[in-house]
Design an enzyme around this catalytic site. Sequence first.
Site, PDB file in Angstrom:
ATOM      1  CG  ASP A  87      -0.255  -0.139   2.450  1.00 23.38           C
ATOM      2  OD1 ASP A  87       0.941  -0.131   3.040  1.00 23.38           O
ATOM      3  OD2 ASP A  87      -1.119   0.203   3.717  1.00 23.38           O
ATOM      4  CD  GLU A  88       4.995   1.628   3.367  1.00 26.15           C
ATOM      5  OE1 GLU A  88       6.440   1.885   2.703  1.00 26.15           O
ATOM      6  OE2 GLU A  88       4.678   1.319   3.836  1.00 26.15           O
TER       7      GLU A  88
END
Length: 107
Positions: A87-88
């Site tokens: 999710d980064e």
Amino acid sequence: MQFCDECGSMMHAEDGEMVCSSCGAREPKDTARAEEFVSTEAQSEDDVIESSEDADFEGKPTADDVTCDECGHGEAWYTIKQTGAADEPPTRFFKCKKCGNRWRGYS
């Protein structure tokens, strides 16, 4: 990295033994495998940039929105790798087309 056989937690080196950070279990340090382990205290950011000095950047996508800190050139090849969690945002690894300086950029 070594993990505890008792509880599965990460172990750390202490006085020639491996000690569990959670349950305190101790076991002798495996000296035959010691060369495989890298202490995080010995690592630096310089060790992490790209896979090797002779990595082939030529032919990779080109960025013209960057500036090399070494020579000031405004064009570099780059590769993108997911270095953090999914999710980064990914990390871009750059190589200056003029001087060959290498650096990383975060989105």
